[in-house]
Motif scaffolding. Sequence first.
Motif, PDB file in Angstrom:
ATOM      1  N   GLY A  42       0.810  -1.212   0.000  1.00 10.57           N
ATOM      2  CA  GLY A  42       0.000   0.000   0.000  1.00 10.57           C
ATOM      3  C   GLY A  42       0.839   1.255   0.000  1.00 10.57           C
ATOM      4  O   GLY A  42       0.493   2.249  -0.651  1.00 10.57           O
ATOM      5  N   LEU A  43       1.958   1.236   0.716  1.00  6.42           N
ATOM      6  CA  LEU A  43       2.820   2.419   0.788  1.00  6.42           C
ATOM      7  C   LEU A  43       3.418   2.752  -0.577  1.00  6.42           C
ATOM      8  O   LEU A  43       3.434   3.920  -0.993  1.00  6.42           O
ATOM      9  CB  LEU A  43       3.930   2.184   1.812  1.00  6.42           C
ATOM     10  N   VAL A  44       3.908   1.730  -1.268  1.00  2.59           N
ATOM     11  CA  VAL A  44       4.480   1.977  -2.593  1.00  2.59           C
ATOM     12  C   VAL A  44       3.388   2.394  -3.576  1.00  2.59           C
ATOM     13  O   VAL A  44       3.581   3.316  -4.366  1.00  2.59           O
ATOM     14  CB  VAL A  44       5.224   0.728  -3.106  1.00  2.59           C
ATOM     15  N   ARG A  45       2.239   1.739  -3.508  1.00  4.18           N
ATOM     16  CA  ARG A  45       1.162   2.048  -4.459  1.00  4.18           C
ATOM     17  C   ARG A  45       0.578   3.444  -4.236  1.00  4.18           C
ATOM     18  O   ARG A  45       0.367   4.186  -5.190  1.00  4.18           O
ATOM     19  CB  ARG A  45       0.051   0.993  -4.331  1.00  4.18           C
ATOM     20  N   ARG A  46       0.341   3.819  -2.984  1.00  4.73           N
ATOM     21  CA  ARG A  46      -0.358   5.077  -2.708  1.00  4.73           C
ATOM     22  C   ARG A  46       0.572   6.281  -2.578  1.00  4.73           C
ATOM     23  O   ARG A  46       0.160   7.408  -2.851  1.00  4.73           O
ATOM     24  CB  ARG A  46      -1.168   4.948  -1.417  1.00  4.73           C
ATOM     25  N   VAL A  47       1.827   6.041  -2.137  1.00  2.00           N
ATOM     26  CA  VAL A  47       2.706   7.168  -1.818  1.00  2.00           C
ATOM     27  C   VAL A  47       3.925   7.222  -2.733  1.00  2.00           C
ATOM     28  O   VAL A  47       4.130   8.198  -3.477  1.00  2.00           O
ATOM     29  CB  VAL A  47       3.155   7.110  -0.337  1.00  2.00           C
ATOM     30  N   LEU A  48       4.755   6.184  -2.684  1.00  2.00           N
ATOM     31  CA  LEU A  48       6.032   6.230  -3.388  1.00  2.00           C
ATOM     32  C   LEU A  48       5.858   6.289  -4.904  1.00  2.00           C
ATOM     33  O   LEU A  48       6.493   7.114  -5.577  1.00  2.00           O
ATOM     34  CB  LEU A  48       6.890   5.024  -2.996  1.00  2.00           C
ATOM     35  N   GLY A  53       7.176   9.332  -9.537  1.00  2.00           N
ATOM     36  CA  GLY A  53       6.936   9.285 -10.972  1.00  2.00           C
ATOM     37  C   GLY A  53       6.835   7.881 -11.534  1.00  2.00           C
ATOM     38  O   GLY A  53       6.726   7.708 -12.754  1.00  2.00           O
ATOM     39  N   TYR A  54       6.860   6.864 -10.662  1.00  2.14           N
ATOM     40  CA  TYR A  54       6.802   5.493 -11.144  1.00  2.14           C
ATOM     41  C   TYR A  54       5.446   5.170 -11.772  1.00  2.14           C
ATOM     42  O   TYR A  54       5.362   4.447 -12.762  1.00  2.14           O
ATOM     43  CB  TYR A  54       7.078   4.505 -10.011  1.00  2.14           C
ATOM     44  N   ILE A  77      -3.648  -1.575 -13.800  1.00  4.27           N
ATOM     45  CA  ILE A  77      -2.400  -2.332 -13.946  1.00  4.27           C
ATOM     46  C   ILE A  77      -1.242  -1.583 -13.302  1.00  4.27           C
ATOM     47  O   ILE A  77      -0.397  -2.189 -12.629  1.00  4.27           O
ATOM     48  CB  ILE A  77      -2.119  -2.600 -15.441  1.00  4.27           C
ATOM     49  N   ALA A  78      -1.184  -0.261 -13.487  1.00  6.35           N
ATOM     50  CA  ALA A  78      -0.107   0.528 -12.877  1.00  6.35           C
ATOM     51  C   ALA A  78      -0.149   0.428 -11.361  1.00  6.35           C
ATOM     52  O   ALA A  78       0.896   0.304 -10.702  1.00  6.35           O
ATOM     53  CB  ALA A  78      -0.218   1.989 -13.320  1.00  6.35           C
ATOM     54  N   ASP A  79      -1.347   0.463 -10.779  1.00  6.44           N
ATOM     55  CA  ASP A  79      -1.473   0.341  -9.321  1.00  6.44           C
ATOM     56  C   ASP A  79      -1.086  -1.060  -8.851  1.00  6.44           C
ATOM     57  O   ASP A  79      -0.432  -1.224  -7.818  1.00  6.44           O
ATOM     58  CB  ASP A  79      -2.899   0.668  -8.887  1.00  6.44           C
ATOM     59  N   ALA A  80      -1.486  -2.071  -9.612  1.00  7.25           N
ATOM     60  CA  ALA A  80      -1.121  -3.448  -9.259  1.00  7.25           C
ATOM     61  C   ALA A  80       0.388  -3.644  -9.334  1.00  7.25           C
ATOM     62  O   ALA A  80       0.981  -4.361  -8.518  1.00  7.25           O
ATOM     63  CB  ALA A  80      -1.836  -4.433 -10.183  1.00  7.25           C
ATOM     64  N   THR A  81       1.023  -2.999 -10.322  1.00  8.80           N
ATOM     65  CA  THR A  81       2.479  -3.066 -10.458  1.00  8.80           C
ATOM     66  C   THR A  81       3.169  -2.517  -9.215  1.00  8.80           C
ATOM     67  O   THR A  81       4.102  -3.125  -8.679  1.00  8.80           O
ATOM     68  CB  THR A  81       2.926  -2.258 -11.693  1.00  8.80           C
ATOM     69  N   ALA A  82       2.721  -1.341  -8.752  1.00  4.82           N
ATOM     70  CA  ALA A  82       3.322  -0.724  -7.572  1.00  4.82           C
ATOM     71  C   ALA A  82       3.088  -1.574  -6.331  1.00  4.82           C
ATOM     72  O   ALA A  82       3.985  -1.736  -5.495  1.00  4.82           O
ATOM     73  CB  ALA A  82       2.745   0.676  -7.382  1.00  4.82           C
ATOM     74  N   GLU A  83       1.897  -2.127  -6.203  1.00  6.39           N
ATOM     75  CA  GLU A  83       1.583  -3.002  -5.068  1.00  6.39           C
ATOM     76  C   GLU A  83       2.515  -4.205  -5.056  1.00  6.39           C
ATOM     77  O   GLU A  83       3.095  -4.563  -4.020  1.00  6.39           O
ATOM     78  CB  GLU A  83       0.132  -3.459  -5.165  1.00  6.39           C
ATOM     79  N   ASN A  84       2.671  -4.840  -6.216  1.00  4.46           N
ATOM     80  CA  ASN A  84       3.542  -6.011  -6.305  1.00  4.46           C
ATOM     81  C   ASN A  84       4.995  -5.654  -6.016  1.00  4.46           C
ATOM     82  O   ASN A  84       5.718  -6.411  -5.362  1.00  4.46           O
ATOM     83  CB  ASN A  84       3.430  -6.641  -7.688  1.00  4.46           C
ATOM     84  N   ALA A  85       5.438  -4.477  -6.489  1.00  6.02           N
ATOM     85  CA  ALA A  85       6.822  -4.054  -6.260  1.00  6.02           C
ATOM     86  C   ALA A  85       7.092  -3.879  -4.771  1.00  6.02           C
ATOM     87  O   ALA A  85       8.143  -4.286  -4.257  1.00  6.02           O
ATOM     88  CB  ALA A  85       7.103  -2.757  -7.005  1.00  6.02           C
ATOM     89  N   GLY A  86       6.156  -3.257  -4.052  1.00  3.38           N
ATOM     90  CA  GLY A  86       6.342  -3.066  -2.613  1.00  3.38           C
ATOM     91  C   GLY A  86       6.389  -4.380  -1.863  1.00  3.38           C
ATOM     92  O   GLY A  86       7.220  -4.574  -0.965  1.00  3.38           O
ATOM     93  N   ARG A  87       5.496  -5.278  -2.209  1.00  5.10           N
ATOM     94  CA  ARG A  87       5.486  -6.592  -1.558  1.00  5.10           C
ATOM     95  C   ARG A  87       6.769  -7.373  -1.864  1.00  5.10           C
ATOM     96  O   ARG A  87       7.358  -7.997  -0.978  1.00  5.10           O
ATOM     97  CB  ARG A  87       4.258  -7.390  -2.016  1.00  5.10           C
ATOM     98  N   THR A  88       7.200  -7.317  -3.121  1.00  2.13           N
ATOM     99  CA  THR A  88       8.399  -8.056  -3.510  1.00  2.13           C
ATOM    100  C   THR A  88       9.627  -7.553  -2.766  1.00  2.13           C
ATOM    101  O   THR A  88      10.469  -8.351  -2.309  1.00  2.13           O
ATOM    102  CB  THR A  88       8.607  -7.947  -5.028  1.00  2.13           C
ATOM    103  N   PRO A 281      -0.891  -9.062 -16.186  1.00  6.26           N
ATOM    104  CA  PRO A 281      -0.112  -7.852 -16.512  1.00  6.26           C
ATOM    105  C   PRO A 281       0.327  -7.047 -15.304  1.00  6.26           C
ATOM    106  O   PRO A 281       1.368  -6.397 -15.342  1.00  6.26           O
ATOM    107  CB  PRO A 281      -1.059  -7.044 -17.413  1.00  6.26           C
ATOM    108  N   GLY A 282      -0.425  -7.087 -14.218  1.00  5.13           N
ATOM    109  CA  GLY A 282      -0.063  -6.312 -13.035  1.00  5.13           C
ATOM    110  C   GLY A 282       1.122  -6.858 -12.279  1.00  5.13           C
ATOM    111  O   GLY A 282       1.617  -6.209 -11.351  1.00  5.13           O
ATOM    112  N   GLN A 283       1.607  -8.039 -12.665  1.00  6.23           N
ATOM    113  CA  GLN A 283       2.744  -8.622 -11.958  1.00  6.23           C
ATOM    114  C   GLN A 283       4.076  -8.305 -12.620  1.00  6.23           C
ATOM    115  O   GLN A 283       5.126  -8.643 -12.076  1.00  6.23           O
ATOM    116  CB  GLN A 283       2.565 -10.132 -11.817  1.00  6.23           C
ATOM    117  N   TRP A 284       4.042  -7.671 -13.799  1.00  4.36           N
ATOM    118  CA  TRP A 284       5.316  -7.287 -14.420  1.00  4.36           C
ATOM    119  C   TRP A 284       5.694  -5.877 -13.980  1.00  4.36           C
ATOM    120  O   TRP A 284       4.837  -5.059 -13.643  1.00  4.36           O
ATOM    121  CB  TRP A 284       5.250  -7.347 -15.946  1.00  4.36           C
ATOM    122  N   PHE A 285       6.993  -5.569 -14.010  1.00  2.00           N
ATOM    123  CA  PHE A 285       7.521  -4.308 -13.478  1.00  2.00           C
ATOM    124  C   PHE A 285       7.444  -3.223 -14.547  1.00  2.00           C
ATOM    125  O   PHE A 285       8.454  -2.856 -15.149  1.00  2.00           O
ATOM    126  CB  PHE A 285       8.957  -4.533 -13.019  1.00  2.00           C
TER     127      PHE A 285
END
Length: 309
Positions: A42-48, A53-54, A77-88, A281-285
Amino acid sequence: MAQRETKTRGGWRDWMTDRVLRGLIASALALPPRPRLALMGGLVRRVLAPLAGYRSRAMENLAHVWPDLPEAERCRIADATAENAGRTMIENYDVPGLLARMKDAPLLGEGVAAIEAARAEGRPVLFVTGHFGNFEAPRAALVARGWRIGGLYRPMANPFFNAHYAANMHRLGDPVFEQGRRGTMGLLKHIRGGGMGVLLFDVYDSAGVPIDFLGQPAPTLTSAAEIAVKTGALFVPFFGIRRADGMNFDAVFETPVPHGDPAEMMREATRRLEARIQENPGQWFWIHRRWKWRRQARQRSREAARMAP
């Protein structure tokens, strides 16, 4: 030049950034796994992602390859990408936890029998993957079962952050080499000696071969395929696909790519990654500057100008 380098790398801004990130990582690791992943995602998706600019970069990339995709779907998809990046990120900083979770995860895919046979024979294996799902999950599944899997990592620009990032990479398994000529030679030696390793190939490199990725040309290095051919290593794409619960993964090992022309081998590896992205698609960076289409256009213009009479 020395003053400029001090300001951009290793200066007080880098030090402060590293302090903040260290504190954030330590705080997140103090939480139980489920709230930890929810916090970082959530932090990466909503804030970072919006601030850095990601999110806008992901939206641009999506528009580049899928121009007909509705804006609402690009946002999703962009939001799912950020969510996955933070979790990863936080998953890979909890190496003992990742190994414990992947120890009993089933090894899936038609390539499992091939890699098990290669291990029994002492034949080297080179795994290739992209920044999809959690790309360390399949490696963790093997390491937790006693396999020794080496790899390369790309150093961070922030030297303070890179110090503990690199140390964390070594915690998951050795040998791990820093990307570059020396690191590539080290990995080549490890593979040639019958070892196993992992390479991520979905990053832009101007020296790469222009291979279409999701319908658009993306320069791609062929070094992974070249290493496999030189060493006789099995060339196996694998993927750590995040499940719907957001915590667990399918560790999928695909059928080995036959040896041949290195560029063709990388095209096949690219097709395997494309298929996974089409499914999830939301799982790719999408945050990566994978295509750099403006730079490619400038380079083509310069080449055309040089060839003009």
